[in-house]
Design an enzyme around this catalytic site. Structure first.
Site, mmCIF file in Angstrom:
data_model
loop_
_atom_site.group_PDB
_atom_site.id
_atom_site.type_symbol
_atom_site.label_atom_id
_atom_site.label_comp_id
_atom_site.label_asym_id
_atom_site.label_seq_id
_atom_site.Cartn_x
_atom_site.Cartn_y
_atom_site.Cartn_z
ATOM 1 N N GLU A 39 -5.730 7.091 -0.867
ATOM 2 C CA GLU A 39 -5.714 5.877 -0.047
ATOM 3 C C GLU A 39 -6.427 4.729 -0.764
ATOM 4 O OE1 GLU A 39 -4.045 5.352 2.753
ATOM 5 O OE2 GLU A 39 -3.269 7.381 2.504
ATOM 6 N N HIS A 65 0.837 -1.204 0.000
ATOM 7 C CA HIS A 65 0.000 0.000 0.000
ATOM 8 C C HIS A 65 0.875 1.258 0.000
ATOM 9 C CE1 HIS A 65 -3.200 2.786 1.456
ATOM 10 N NE2 HIS A 65 -2.191 3.295 2.143
ATOM 11 N N GLU A 66 1.875 1.287 0.891
ATOM 12 C CA GLU A 66 2.746 2.468 0.993
ATOM 13 C C GLU A 66 3.538 2.683 -0.290
ATOM 14 O OE1 GLU A 66 2.674 4.658 3.356
ATOM 15 O OE2 GLU A 66 1.223 3.511 4.537
ATOM 16 N N HIS A 112 1.647 4.387 -3.038
ATOM 17 C CA HIS A 112 1.660 5.856 -3.027
ATOM 18 C C HIS A 112 2.817 6.386 -3.873
ATOM 19 C CE1 HIS A 112 -1.591 6.584 -0.267
ATOM 20 N NE2 HIS A 112 -1.049 5.886 0.708
#
Length: 467
Positions: free
Chosen positions: A407, A327-328, A331
């Site tokens: 997100e 997920h990070e 970004h």
């Protein structure tokens, strides 16, 4: 009423407009918080759609924790608004400026040393803010966080940490402010461009050095040991061309049992930081629980057998950690970090441009009690903090909406990497570990939540069916 206001001098109109807008924002925030507190008080049982996600014990703990935090926020916010209003009404800003002038004069500096007086003013203002905020910080840490099992600090650690934070802040703030004021003074007609470029350079330097030189002053950083987790992280980073150079574990457990993860660095020098409380196999809190369990078993060996309690470990297992990092890294891969920097710098340039247009308006200074002088630092405070307040509120709301969109996109990136199930499991665990309440009022959520509510994220990942 509007006729009466229109008859007031311009500086009075500005002053009262600032007070009224501040009060309206406070009332709006209170209204939203009141709506959310009604949720905390009324929903005392796990909703049907959350039964498979959260157990009743954790649900009740999170409800009480968030209710305590909301009540605390109400009183601390009320104090902050009252303090700010009284400072303006009683002329606190020009008074502190005069005190700073008296101090600089005592050391032989005259009125021509405005930057020196500005630095003394800034030191006194930040010291006042630190002292008045200290009781609230103590209560939050040693009453609320302690009550709900998050605080890991001793009084000694807390005091040492607060002093260190104040000292480090001054070491950064004062030189940066003095250089900014000097640039504005000598920059001529296009000073706002030079001021913007300077703040851009400072922000990039701080982002670069923070985790290597500043954060270690407060927490211990150690390289993640060689092993399966580190190898898997490096393989995942390589698969998406993320230029990873190091992976650190930060000892956040000495401060709090809350968990986090982030990456930092520019160009080909990226590092990942994992809180030890995030790692199920590294969290000292799990080791402490295991020791207590062993001691309890030793005592029970000589007594009647009891039902063995569930061993609720903190943190995530390795596949879940990889999903969180997926997920990070999403970004980064999707350009969210760069987009945020661009938005921030566009906003900064706009604000400095408007500041250049407004700094010469004497009525702005007169409105806040500066009848005979127009200090640059005071101008920055008045324009950026008070005059831009409506714009700042609108921008904050728009950035909150954008953050939620980012997100969802980062979650989708992790899902496309085949980590939907692990990310869903990690989100549920982290929500439990941090006692996040999974039910939110729609208005409160829309205005405040930079991350989508848990249920919305799980639905987007495909792990909860839409009713």
């Amino acid at each position: 009423m509007f006729d009466i206001i229109g008859e007031l001098p311009v500086e009075k109109q500005i002053f009262y407009a600032v007070l009224v807008f501040s009060a309206l924002v406070h009332l709006w925030e209170d209204y939203l918080a009141h709506r959310q507190r009604k949720i905390y008080r009324s929903i005392t049982h796990v909703p049907q759609e959350l039964i498979k996600i959260i157990d009743s014990e954790t649900f009740e703990k999170s409800r009480l924790y968030q209710l305590d935090k909301s009540n605390f926020s109400f009183w601390s916010g009320l104090y902050s608004e009252t303090e700010g209003t009284l400072i303006l009404l009683l002329g606190g800003i020009p008074f502190l400026w005069d005190v700073a002038g008296t101090v600089t004069k005592h050391f032989g500096f005259g009125l021509e040393y405005e930057i020196t007086q500005s630095l003394v003013f800034l030191t006194l203002a930040t010291l006042f803010s630190a002292l008045t905020g200290l009781p609230w910080s103590v209560y939050n840490t040693f009453v609320i966080e302690e009550k709900h099992g998050f605080n890991q600090q001793t009084i000694g650690f807390f005091i040492k940490d607060a002093v260190k934070k104040f000292a480090v802040t001054q070491c950064i703030l004062l030189p940066v402010t003095s250089l900014l004021l000097y640039i504005i003074k000598i920059g001529g007609e296009y000073f706002f461009i030079y001021a913007w470029l300077f703040t851009l350079a400072v922000s990039l330097v701080l982002v670069t050095i923070y985790a290597d030189y500043i954060a270690p002053l407060f927490d211990k950083f150690t390289p993640l040991p060689e092993g399966e987790l580190k190898s898997d992280i490096e393989s995942m980073a390589k698969s998406i061309d993320f230029p990873l150079t190091k992976v650190y574990v930060v000892e956040g457990s000495k401060r709090s049992s809350h968990s986090n993860a982030y990456f930092y660095g520019f160009f080909k020098n990226k590092r990942i930081v994992l809180f030890d409380t995030l790692l199920e196999d590294y969290s000292p809190l799990n080791k402490a629980d295991e020791t207590k369990t062993e001691q309890a078993h030793g005592e029970e060996a000589h007594s009647e057998p009891k039902v063995k309690p569930k061993n609720k470990k903190q943190g995530c297992n390795n596949p879940e950690i990889l999903a969180v990092l997926g997920h990070e890294l999403g970004h980064w891969k999707l350009g969210h970090t760069v987009k945020n920097i661009v938005i921030s710098q566009m906003n900064s340039f706009l604000c400095f441009s408007l500041f250049a247009a407004l700094i010469g308006r004497k009525e702005l200074f007169v409105a806040f009690g500066f009848n005979d002088s127009q200090p640059t630092l005071i101008g920055l405070m008045i324009i950026f903090q008070f005059i831009f307040a409506p714009y700042n509120e609108l921008l904050s709301f728009c950035l909150t909406i954008l953050s939620r969109r980012f997100e969802f996109q980062a979650d989708a990136f992790a899902r496309n990497m085949g980590k939907a199930s692990e990310l869903s499991s990690a989100l549920i665990k982290l929500n439990k570990d941090n006692l996040g309440f999974p039910v939110a009022d729609w208005m409160y959520s829309m205005w405040h939540y930079s991350h989508p509510p848990l249920l919305e994220r799980l639905r987007a990942l495909g792990n909860v069916k839409q009713d």
